[in-house]
Design an enzyme around this catalytic site. Structure first.
Site, short mmCIF file in Angstrom:
data_model
loop_
_atom_site.label_atom_id
_atom_site.label_comp_id
_atom_site.label_asym_id
_atom_site.label_seq_id
_atom_site.Cartn_x
_atom_site.Cartn_y
_atom_site.Cartn_z
N GLN A 19 0.78 -1.25 0.00
CA GLN A 19 0.00 0.00 0.00
C GLN A 19 0.81 1.30 0.00
O GLN A 19 0.48 2.23 -0.74
CB GLN A 19 -0.96 0.01 1.21
CG GLN A 19 -1.84 1.23 1.24
CD GLN A 19 -2.91 1.26 2.30
OE1 GLN A 19 -3.51 2.29 2.51
NE2 GLN A 19 -3.19 0.16 2.96
N GLU A 142 1.61 -1.60 8.27
CA GLU A 142 0.79 -0.51 8.81
C GLU A 142 0.75 -0.41 10.34
O GLU A 142 1.12 0.59 10.93
CB GLU A 142 -0.63 -0.67 8.25
CG GLU A 142 -1.68 0.25 8.84
CD GLU A 142 -1.47 1.70 8.47
OE1 GLU A 142 -1.38 1.98 7.29
OE2 GLU A 142 -1.40 2.55 9.38
N ASP A 174 0.70 3.49 6.08
CA ASP A 174 0.86 3.14 4.66
C ASP A 174 0.60 4.33 3.73
O ASP A 174 1.52 4.96 3.23
CB ASP A 174 -0.09 2.00 4.30
CG ASP A 174 0.41 0.66 4.82
OD1 ASP A 174 1.60 0.55 5.15
OD2 ASP A 174 -0.39 -0.29 4.88
N GLY A 256 -7.25 19.40 19.59
CA GLY A 256 -6.85 20.81 19.67
C GLY A 256 -7.35 21.42 20.96
O GLY A 256 -7.59 20.72 21.95
N GLY A 257 -7.51 22.71 20.96
CA GLY A 257 -7.96 23.39 22.16
C GLY A 257 -9.47 23.36 22.33
O GLY A 257 -10.00 23.91 23.30
N1 COA Z 1 11.95 -9.80 -9.56
C1 COA Z 1 12.70 -10.53 -8.72
N2 COA Z 1 12.71 -10.36 -7.39
C2 COA Z 1 11.92 -9.42 -6.91
C3 COA Z 1 11.10 -8.61 -7.73
C4 COA Z 1 11.15 -8.83 -9.11
N3 COA Z 1 10.42 -8.12 -9.96
N4 COA Z 1 10.43 -7.75 -6.95
C5 COA Z 1 10.78 -8.01 -5.69
N5 COA Z 1 11.69 -9.02 -5.67
C6 COA Z 1 12.34 -9.61 -4.49
C7 COA Z 1 13.25 -8.62 -3.81
O1 COA Z 1 14.48 -8.55 -4.45
C8 COA Z 1 13.33 -9.24 -2.42
O2 COA Z 1 14.22 -10.36 -2.45
P1 COA Z 1 15.36 -10.64 -1.34
O3 COA Z 1 14.70 -10.49 -0.02
O4 COA Z 1 15.79 -12.03 -1.66
O5 COA Z 1 16.43 -9.66 -1.52
C9 COA Z 1 11.90 -9.77 -2.28
O6 COA Z 1 11.35 -9.94 -3.56
C10 COA Z 1 10.95 -8.77 -1.63
O7 COA Z 1 11.29 -8.63 -0.39
P2 COA Z 1 10.46 -7.72 0.63
O8 COA Z 1 10.15 -6.40 0.09
O9 COA Z 1 11.28 -7.72 1.86
O10 COA Z 1 9.08 -8.51 0.76
P3 COA Z 1 8.36 -9.15 2.00
O11 COA Z 1 7.08 -9.66 1.45
O12 COA Z 1 9.19 -10.12 2.74
O13 COA Z 1 8.07 -7.92 2.98
C11 COA Z 1 7.24 -5.75 3.54
C12 COA Z 1 7.03 -7.04 2.74
C13 COA Z 1 6.14 -4.80 3.14
C14 COA Z 1 7.14 -6.07 5.04
C15 COA Z 1 8.64 -5.16 3.21
O14 COA Z 1 8.69 -4.97 1.82
C16 COA Z 1 8.93 -3.83 3.90
O15 COA Z 1 9.22 -3.77 5.09
N6 COA Z 1 8.88 -2.73 3.13
C17 COA Z 1 9.23 -1.41 3.62
C18 COA Z 1 8.12 -0.78 4.43
C19 COA Z 1 6.80 -0.87 3.72
O16 COA Z 1 6.63 -0.31 2.67
N7 COA Z 1 5.85 -1.59 4.37
C20 COA Z 1 4.57 -1.89 3.77
C21 COA Z 1 3.71 -0.77 3.70
S1 COA Z 1 2.24 -1.17 2.84
#
Ligand code: COA
Length: 424
Positions: A19, A142, A174, A256-257
């Site tokens: 998101q 979130e 988010d 607020g106030g």
């Molecule tokens: N092709 C190949 N690999 C891809 C890709 C693509 N097109 N797109 C993503 N990937 C891989 C990345 O390289 C990563 O691989 P690695 O961990 O081996 O290096 C993996 O997919 C994605 O990892 P990540 O983003 O850590 O996904 P997750 O599902 O484990 O975690 C979150 C999800 C949201 C918790 C994490 O992305 C995060 O903390 N993001 C930052 C804060 C955030 O935006 N939170 C969510 C708000 S909605």
């Protein structure tokens, strides 16, 4: 209506998911940017399949955060995929990502490498915590951000059965972070017009939540200095709530106030949203007394100033509740609006979805989607005199892969080979 789209010509690599990132790039797409969503072949953004309401159709979670974009599937862990991404970086202005910490580096696209490829590139990132923070390695969603940014500790009830820290339904971690990032991107873009160079822009979810909890940080400092917070519902009858010198949860009090509260209207026993929010605005005291038929409160020293009223605030709210108990929330607001009193009905999602004014202003729009048919989404909350953002359907997974590859100069044979090698 002129359809000047100020961001037309700005090319954005949308390497975002879930998101926070998608909300940011969607907004930029509405305003005219060419947003190319890069997704993993076969699966794509996880929200395509999360909380589906129609089998095999992209979930509303995805369609409501990814309108007006193009979708390119690309496995950026293969050599061919990396080459495509390099070409795309050279051809684009902005890259937005919200992967877990370090993921982009592990993929081989460090900030240094990106600058080598395109010194004008703006790299915009969302992370849970800011760089160098002692929690910078944490992945964050979130509710985690709402806890880390001060929202959860200051939301909810301070006593009783349900008095634990509470999460808001609003996406403070988010979408709010995405909105901050959009401001950062546009600022860096204007900066680039002046210097010719790109830069890295980062917003942490913790910081974005904290920024919205500014008034609670205000209250923490006031509390430490003064020892109590006079506008909180605990004052003056439950002074114990302030003894630890930590901002307590304030229920439905105003931030607020101006004291305010959620008040019951006709039908509250069966309708969970038969309530209004009523604000006792200081300078609207006389009209409030007139509206309630309590002219004597206008001159009674126990009521004439906010300080004098605070010990009676619950009695005042009870009087207003008694006045509106036989009125619907709409009738109550219709009475109070004539007296210029800041108030509104508590509106349910069902009511908002069907609200004619929101439909008319483009705040809620109907979109046609090739698989799911028609659905509603939230349109631009920002209104312009020269631009009426038109919301179009979110792309199907990989819908624009070949088109984008062609634009990057790949031949039909090369594209075919990439499909066969599963790079796209
Ligand atoms: N092709 C190949 N690999 C891809 C890709 C693509 N097109 N797109 C993503 N990937 C891989 C990345 O390289 C990563 O691989 P690695 O961990 O081996 O290096 C993996 O997919 C994605 O990892 P990540 O983003 O850590 O996904 P997750 O599902 O484990 O975690 C979150 C999800 C949201 C918790 C994490 O992305 C995060 O903390 N993001 C930052 C804060 C955030 O935006 N939170 C969510 C708000 S909605």
């Amino acid at each position: 209506m002129s359809m000047n789209k100020p961001l037309q010509g700005v090319k954005i690599i949308d390497f975002t998911h879930v998101q926070a990132g998608p909300a940011c790039t969607q907004m930029l797409a509405w305003f005219g940017a060419d947003v190319i969503k890069v997704e993993r072949p076969g699966a794509g953004d996880v929200t395509r399949s999360q909380l589906r309401d129609i089998p095999d159709a992209d979930a509303l979670y995805f369609t409501m955060l990814n309108s007006n974009k193009r979708s390119l599937t690309l496995d950026t862990k293969t050599q061919e995929g990396k080459e495509v991404l390099e070409k795309l970086i050279k051809a684009s202005d902005v890259m937005v990502e919200n992967f877990g910490p370090g993921a982009l580096d592990r993929m081989g696209f460090t900030w240094e490498r990106i600058q080598e490829l395109n010194p004008k590139m703006i790299l915009a990132s969302v992370k849970g915590f800011s760089e160098g923070h002692h929690y910078e390695d944490l992945k964050v969603y979130e509710n985690v951000a709402q806890c880390a940014g001060g929202a959860a500790s200051t939301t909810g009830w301070w006593k009783g059965e349900n008095s634990e820290p509470t999460i808001s339904a609003a996406a403070l971690g988010d979408s709010n972070t995405g909105m901050h990032l959009a401001i950062g991107i546009l600022t860096a873009y204007i900066g680039r017009m002046q210097t010719g160079r790109g830069q890295k822009v980062a917003v942490s979810m913790q910081d974005a939540v904290l920024n919205l909890c500014r008034v609670k940080m205000r209250d923490q400092q006031r509390l430490e200095r003064v020892g109590y917070l006079e506008e909180y519902p605990q004052y003056p009858h439950e002074m114990d709530a302030f003894k630890d010198k930590v901002v307590p949860r304030g229920g439905n009090a105003g931030g607020g106030g101006q004291p305010g509260w959620i008040l019951k209207c006709k039908g509250w026993e069966t309708d969970p949203n038969a309530y209004i929010y009523f604000t006792v605005q200081g300078h609207a005291w006389a009209p409030i007394c007139d509206a309630l038929g309590k002219p004597e409160w206008k001159t009674d020293p126990a009521y004439t100033t906010p300080q004098a009223r605070q010990p009676h605030i619950n009695e005042i709210f009870a009087t207003i509740e008694d006045f509106i108990k036989d009125k619907t929330k709409y009738e109550a607001v219709n009475i109070f609006r004539k007296f210029d009193i800041p108030c509104a009905p508590v509106l349910s999602m069902a009511e908002l979805l069907r609200d004619e004014s929101l439909r008319k202003s483009g705040s809620i729009v109907e979109v046609q989607h090739p698989v799911r048919g028609s659905y509603y989404t939230i349109g631009s909350p920002i209104k312009f005199s020269e631009l009426k953002p038109e919301v179009t359907a979110s792309p199907l997974l990989g819908q624009h892969t070949d088109e984008v590859l062609e634009e990057l100069g790949y031949t039909a044979q090369q594209i075919q080979a990439m499909h066969e090698g599963k790079a796209v």
